[in-house]
Design a protein around this motif. Structure first.
Motif: not given
Length: 450
Positions: A239-240, A243, A251, A255, A259, A267
């Protein structure tokens, strides 16, 4: 022993094996002969079609006797037997155990493909589970390795590997064999302490059982809890990562920086696994430190012989160490009764049902009708999804699950319609919508011929 049979049959039901065509890996040892006996006693109730796979490793003089025994056993029990002899000349000078395991499982896959079997059964039990857990604990590595032996896992596209005896101890199996007068053979190498597993079996595990007779159950419970936590971690990471992901496949570093440190590491672990990079214990933390270092807006870190991690201002991603020229996306219209030559990858054709002449090795997609605009054979495109009765599945996810190397993903072949609906990822997965209604007559067949 009726209680053990009932417990075994309850496990068969739980694992969804009713009505299955199964391949049973048999070594003629106690464990696999107990498994085979239990299956035979459950065959009618569960509508099982049982095939037996046996490998003669030619490692021991007794193998000739064991081979003759399993042939006679299967003949008397009316069980199809598939055998393979591993020639002594093929044995490596070192790492025989690992090579033998790979050879066995490659053989099992070949048998399953030839006989169109969906399920492989092995006789791993609770003691095997505990031994594997302790071996992984001693060696160190990633947490996921401590999940040891799963009761059920994928074994290729549309196939599964199932261990229905994990709920039984080695002693329970031995007691069952004795009570039922089963014939089996002991591998004398199991008595040697030359192997780590044997040392754990002979010395460490008995000490743990003496401390607590329920240690096998406790290890199995920890494995289940750990598997559940790791599955939850997979969902959280996916899910992350979604995002962070940009349209170009890179990536968003900004963002990522929002985290928590633990989520950042999680991740990165999943991104590295997607690339097939071996997870050294400190690697995710090292990469995290580099990504968060504002003094180095551009960074290139070699991960292994195949990939770099690249950081460029507010983006990061992965690049091949030896990037090949980007292959142009290729697309062909599939016309009835015409073939497209793919060179070493064989050829693909669209033929009418009446004109199709099957050949050994053909892989086919059956169609009750052609979609509007016809079909195309093309390379994968970003965002491709396979249509199924349960929705759409990302082609990228299918390739990740099947460990397709990153370099091959863009040149993998798909069969799709003009609306970009994917019906077949060649060699990997087919749509279950291709045949239309259940009782629809097959009109066309797409054939992949090697």
């Amino acid at each position: 022993m009726m209680m053990m049979l009932r417990k075994f049959q309850a496990q068969l039901a739980k694992l969804g094996l009713t009505g299955k065509k199964v391949l049973v890996a048999v070594s003629t040892g106690c464990d696999s002969m107990v498994l085979l006996d239990l299956l035979l006693k459950s065959q009618r109730r569960f509508d099982l079609q049982i095939y037996v796979a046996y490998v003669d490793h030619q490692l021991r003089p007794a193998s000739k006797v064991e081979t003759a025994f399993i042939k006679d056993y299967c003949h008397k029990s009316q069980l199809p037997l598939r055998m393979y002899t591993w020639p002594l000349a093929a044995h490596p000078a070192k790492g025989v155990e690992a090579a033998a395991r790979k050879m066995r499982y490659d053989f099992f896959k070949r048998v399953m493909a030839t006989e169109q079997l969906t399920t492989l059964l092995t006789a791993h039990h609770a003691d095997d589970q505990a031994e594997t857990f302790l071996m992984k604990l001693i060696r160190g590595g990633q947490l996921a390795q401590l999940t040891a032996i799963a009761p059920q896992r994928d074994f290729g596209v549309g196939k599964e590997l199932v261990r229905p005896l994990l709920g039984f101890t080695k002693q329970e199996l031995a007691d069952y064999a004795q009570a039922n007068n089963l014939t089996y053979f002991e591998d004398e190498t199991n008595a040697s302490d030359d192997y780590q597993r044997n040392r754990i079996r002979h010395h460490l595990l008995p000490l743990l059982k003496a401390e607590n007779p329920q240690v096998l159950e406790h290890i199995a419970a920890y494995r289940t809890q750990l598997s559940d936590l790791l599955a939850l971690g997979d969902e959280l990471a996916a899910a992350n990562i979604a995002k962070m992901k940009a349209a170009d496949g890179s990536y968003n570093l900004r963002v990522f920086q929002t985290y928590s440190p633990k989520l950042q590491v999680l991740c990165l672990q999943h991104l590295l696994m997607e690339q097939g990079v071996e997870l050294r214990t400190q690697l995710p933390e090292e990469l995290r430190a580099g990504l968060l270092d504002d003094r180095k807006p551009n960074l290139k870190i070699k991960l292994n012989k195949e990939y770099y991690l690249l950081k460029s201002y507010e983006r990061f991603g992965f690049e091949s160490v030896c990037p090949k020229s980007q292959a142009r996306a290729v697309s062909y219209n599939l016309e009835p009764n015409e073939w497209i030559d793919l060179g070493a990858e064989g050829k693909v054709g669209l033929v009418s049902f009446e004109d199709y002449q099957a050949r050994s090795g053909d892989d086919c997609l059956e169609l009750s009708e052609l979609p509007a605009g016809g079909l195309v054979l093309r390379h994968r495109l970003s965002g491709d999804k396979l249509v199924t009765t349960h929705g759409r599945q990302k082609v990228k996810k299918i390739m990740i699950d099947n460990k397709v190397p990153l370099a091959q993903r863009k040149t993998s072949w798909l069969v799709a319609d003009q609306a970009q609906n994917v019906y077949w990822v060649l060699d990997l997965k087919k749509s279950d919508l291709s045949r239309g209604a259940v009782n629809a007559k097959i009109q066309y067949i797409v054939v992949h011929r090697s």
